[in-house]
Scaffold this active site. Sequence first.
Site, PDB file in Angstrom:
ATOM      1  N   GLY A 172      -3.273   4.041   7.850  1.00 47.34           N
ATOM      2  CA  GLY A 172      -2.342   2.925   7.849  1.00 47.34           C
ATOM      3  C   GLY A 172      -1.862   2.681   9.267  1.00 47.34           C
ATOM      4  O   GLY A 172      -2.124   3.491  10.176  1.00 47.34           O
ATOM      5  N   MET A 197     -12.026   5.025  -0.902  1.00 49.10           N
ATOM      6  CA  MET A 197     -12.739   5.232   0.362  1.00 49.10           C
ATOM      7  C   MET A 197     -13.392   6.602   0.267  1.00 49.10           C
ATOM      8  O   MET A 197     -12.992   7.563   0.945  1.00 49.10           O
ATOM      9  CB  MET A 197     -11.747   5.148   1.531  1.00 49.10           C
ATOM     10  CG  MET A 197     -11.351   3.714   1.848  1.00 49.10           C
ATOM     11  SD  MET A 197      -9.787   3.617   2.737  1.00 49.10           S
ATOM     12  CE  MET A 197      -8.657   3.659   1.359  1.00 49.10           C
ATOM     13  N   MET A 246     -11.875  -5.459   4.819  1.00 46.41           N
ATOM     14  CA  MET A 246     -11.098  -4.539   5.654  1.00 46.41           C
ATOM     15  C   MET A 246     -10.823  -5.221   6.994  1.00 46.41           C
ATOM     16  O   MET A 246     -11.754  -5.614   7.700  1.00 46.41           O
ATOM     17  CB  MET A 246     -11.858  -3.231   5.882  1.00 46.41           C
ATOM     18  CG  MET A 246     -12.034  -2.358   4.652  1.00 46.41           C
ATOM     19  SD  MET A 246     -10.514  -2.028   3.736  1.00 46.41           S
ATOM     20  CE  MET A 246      -9.516  -1.224   4.986  1.00 46.41           C
ATOM     21  N   SER A 284       0.846  -1.193   0.000  1.00 45.80           N
ATOM     22  CA  SER A 284       0.000   0.000   0.000  1.00 45.80           C
ATOM     23  C   SER A 284       0.886   1.249   0.000  1.00 45.80           C
ATOM     24  O   SER A 284       1.613   1.512   0.953  1.00 45.80           O
ATOM     25  CB  SER A 284      -0.898   0.011   1.239  1.00 45.80           C
ATOM     26  OG  SER A 284      -1.564   1.249   1.277  1.00 45.80           O
ATOM     27  N   GLY A 335       0.947  -2.173   4.074  1.00 52.38           N
ATOM     28  CA  GLY A 335       1.521  -0.833   3.959  1.00 52.38           C
ATOM     29  C   GLY A 335       2.706  -0.669   4.884  1.00 52.38           C
ATOM     30  O   GLY A 335       3.867  -0.849   4.492  1.00 52.38           O
ATOM     31  N   HIS A 349      -8.244   1.543  -4.305  1.00 54.23           N
ATOM     32  CA  HIS A 349      -9.241   1.358  -3.240  1.00 54.23           C
ATOM     33  C   HIS A 349      -9.851   2.718  -2.921  1.00 54.23           C
ATOM     34  O   HIS A 349      -9.206   3.563  -2.313  1.00 54.23           O
ATOM     35  CB  HIS A 349      -8.499   0.764  -2.023  1.00 54.23           C
ATOM     36  CG  HIS A 349      -9.344   0.589  -0.802  1.00 54.23           C
ATOM     37  ND1 HIS A 349      -8.795   0.337   0.442  1.00 54.23           N
ATOM     38  CD2 HIS A 349     -10.683   0.605  -0.625  1.00 54.23           C
ATOM     39  CE1 HIS A 349      -9.769   0.223   1.325  1.00 54.23           C
ATOM     40  NE2 HIS A 349     -10.921   0.378   0.710  1.00 54.23           N
ATOM     41  N   HIS A 365      -1.147  -1.102  -4.345  1.00 55.06           N
ATOM     42  CA  HIS A 365      -2.438  -0.792  -3.745  1.00 55.06           C
ATOM     43  C   HIS A 365      -2.474   0.712  -3.450  1.00 55.06           C
ATOM     44  O   HIS A 365      -1.594   1.248  -2.775  1.00 55.06           O
ATOM     45  CB  HIS A 365      -2.621  -1.599  -2.454  1.00 55.06           C
ATOM     46  CG  HIS A 365      -3.946  -1.396  -1.791  1.00 55.06           C
ATOM     47  ND1 HIS A 365      -5.083  -2.097  -2.161  1.00 55.06           N
ATOM     48  CD2 HIS A 365      -4.332  -0.566  -0.786  1.00 55.06           C
ATOM     49  CE1 HIS A 365      -6.103  -1.706  -1.403  1.00 55.06           C
ATOM     50  NE2 HIS A 365      -5.670  -0.767  -0.560  1.00 55.06           N
ATOM     51  N   ASP A 421      -7.077  -6.203   3.705  1.00 58.02           N
ATOM     52  CA  ASP A 421      -6.483  -4.875   3.773  1.00 58.02           C
ATOM     53  C   ASP A 421      -6.494  -4.330   5.199  1.00 58.02           C
ATOM     54  O   ASP A 421      -7.555  -4.031   5.751  1.00 58.02           O
ATOM     55  CB  ASP A 421      -7.254  -3.942   2.830  1.00 58.02           C
ATOM     56  CG  ASP A 421      -6.578  -2.587   2.687  1.00 58.02           C
ATOM     57  OD1 ASP A 421      -5.447  -2.423   3.156  1.00 58.02           O
ATOM     58  OD2 ASP A 421      -7.208  -1.694   2.078  1.00 58.02           O
ATOM     59  N   GLY A 422      -5.291  -4.175   5.752  1.00 59.46           N
ATOM     60  CA  GLY A 422      -5.152  -3.537   7.055  1.00 59.46           C
ATOM     61  C   GLY A 422      -4.452  -4.406   8.082  1.00 59.46           C
ATOM     62  O   GLY A 422      -4.914  -5.503   8.388  1.00 59.46           O
ATOM     63  N   GLY A 423      -3.310  -3.935   8.557  1.00 61.92           N
ATOM     64  CA  GLY A 423      -2.611  -4.639   9.628  1.00 61.92           C
ATOM     65  C   GLY A 423      -2.017  -5.978   9.246  1.00 61.92           C
ATOM     66  O   GLY A 423      -1.766  -6.820  10.110  1.00 61.92           O
ATOM     67  N   ASP A 461      -4.643   3.893  -1.993  1.00 60.87           N
ATOM     68  CA  ASP A 461      -5.751   4.284  -1.118  1.00 60.87           C
ATOM     69  C   ASP A 461      -6.176   5.724  -1.384  1.00 60.87           C
ATOM     70  O   ASP A 461      -5.416   6.655  -1.128  1.00 60.87           O
ATOM     71  CB  ASP A 461      -5.314   4.166   0.344  1.00 60.87           C
ATOM     72  CG  ASP A 461      -5.140   2.720   0.765  1.00 60.87           C
ATOM     73  OD1 ASP A 461      -6.086   1.939   0.570  1.00 60.87           O
ATOM     74  OD2 ASP A 461      -4.059   2.384   1.290  1.00 60.87           O
ATOM     75  N   MET A 521      -8.751   8.525  -0.187  1.00 64.62           N
ATOM     76  CA  MET A 521      -9.652   8.877   0.924  1.00 64.62           C
ATOM     77  C   MET A 521     -10.136  10.317   0.768  1.00 64.62           C
ATOM     78  O   MET A 521      -9.332  11.195   0.455  1.00 64.62           O
ATOM     79  CB  MET A 521      -8.903   8.774   2.251  1.00 64.62           C
ATOM     80  CG  MET A 521      -8.263   7.421   2.480  1.00 64.62           C
ATOM     81  SD  MET A 521      -7.313   7.442   4.015  1.00 64.62           S
ATOM     82  CE  MET A 521      -6.624   5.790   4.003  1.00 64.62           C
TER      83      MET A 521
HETATM   84  C1  DX5 Z   1      -6.603   1.668   5.345  1.00 62.77           C
HETATM   85  C2  DX5 Z   1      -6.096   1.431   3.938  1.00 62.77           C
HETATM   86  C3  DX5 Z   1      -5.039   0.383   3.879  1.00 62.77           C
HETATM   87  C4  DX5 Z   1      -3.758   0.787   4.555  1.00 62.77           C
HETATM   88  C5  DX5 Z   1      -3.019  -0.448   4.980  1.00 62.77           C
HETATM   89  O1  DX5 Z   1      -7.672   2.538   5.285  1.00 62.77           O
HETATM   90  O2  DX5 Z   1      -7.151   1.002   3.113  1.00 62.77           O
HETATM   91  O3  DX5 Z   1      -4.777   0.004   2.534  1.00 62.77           O
HETATM   92  O4  DX5 Z   1      -2.938   1.562   3.723  1.00 62.77           O
HETATM   93  O5  DX5 Z   1      -1.955  -0.065   5.761  1.00 62.77           O
HETATM   94  P1  DX5 Z   1      -1.319  -1.001   6.874  1.00 62.77           P
HETATM   95  O6  DX5 Z   1      -0.809  -2.232   6.175  1.00 62.77           O
HETATM   96  O7  DX5 Z   1      -0.241  -0.146   7.449  1.00 62.77           O
HETATM   97  O8  DX5 Z   1      -2.409  -1.349   7.842  1.00 62.77           O
HETATM   98 ZN    ZN Z   2      -6.645   0.058   1.121  1.00 63.76          ZN
END
Ligand code: DX5
Ligand code: ZN
Length: 219
Positions: free
Chosen positions: A145, A69, A138, A9, A198, A67, A34, A176-178, A36, A38
């Site tokens: 991130g 958001m 998610m 990401s 990310g 992605h 990837h 996606d996430g963590g 993001d 927002m």
């Molecule tokens: C969160 C994003 C993710 C984020 C992931 O809203 O959609 O794609 O960048 O980041 P990490 O891997 O640090 O959780």
């Molecule tokens: Zn994302």
Amino acid sequence: MSEKLIAPSVLAADFSNLQRDVEMINNSDADWFHIDIMDGVFVPNISFGMPVLRDIVKHATKTIDVHLMIVDPDRYIQTFADLGSNILTVHYEACTHLHRTIQAIKAAGMKAGVALNPHTSVHLLEDSIQDLDMVCLMSVNPGFGGQSFIENTYSKVSTLKEMITRKNTSTLIEIDGGVTNKNAKQLVDAGADVLVAGSYIFKSNDPVATVKDLRKLVN
Ligand code: DX5
Ligand code: ZN
């Protein structure tokens, strides 16, 4: 079993060295970028927009996985197609007429994905899964991130995988996430196909080696 995909990401990249970081991913074992987007309305944060994506695409040599958001994503489908997105994912929670949105993404020449927030049940996709190229689960609340992985995701992956098998579709499951080396293996064992990471990749001492380690863990 098909090959698992790794999607760094870019949100966690160093934006003052964006070309360097994009080229680093080009030269790594990663599969996708990837991206993001927002809007500060659907999620409580603003990331970056079209000019930055344009510059990423200029240097990227791998699949561009966007992605969104944002509220009312229909307004920007053609824009993201024109910018060079290969996969466009919208949020279930942001689409009143999801079927129409999915068809519009495909008509614009992109693969169509739907993302589900942690609280949104995968069962809500029973009547649209056959139209989806990808579902993004998610595993954190979208917006930032570096958050920690929500453990309930494993059971969502298994339930979704069962639905995809039962409906005989080739829909990919993206997480996606963590995502880190602590959960990657268990996620792919449960049925995940694409792992977004990310901070785990970009904040490590050697991102290229981190991608390689993640790849060894999941394939
Ligand atoms: C969160 C994003 C993710 C984020 C992931 O809203 O959609 O794609 O960048 O980041 P990490 O891997 O640090 O959780
Ligand atoms: Zn994302």
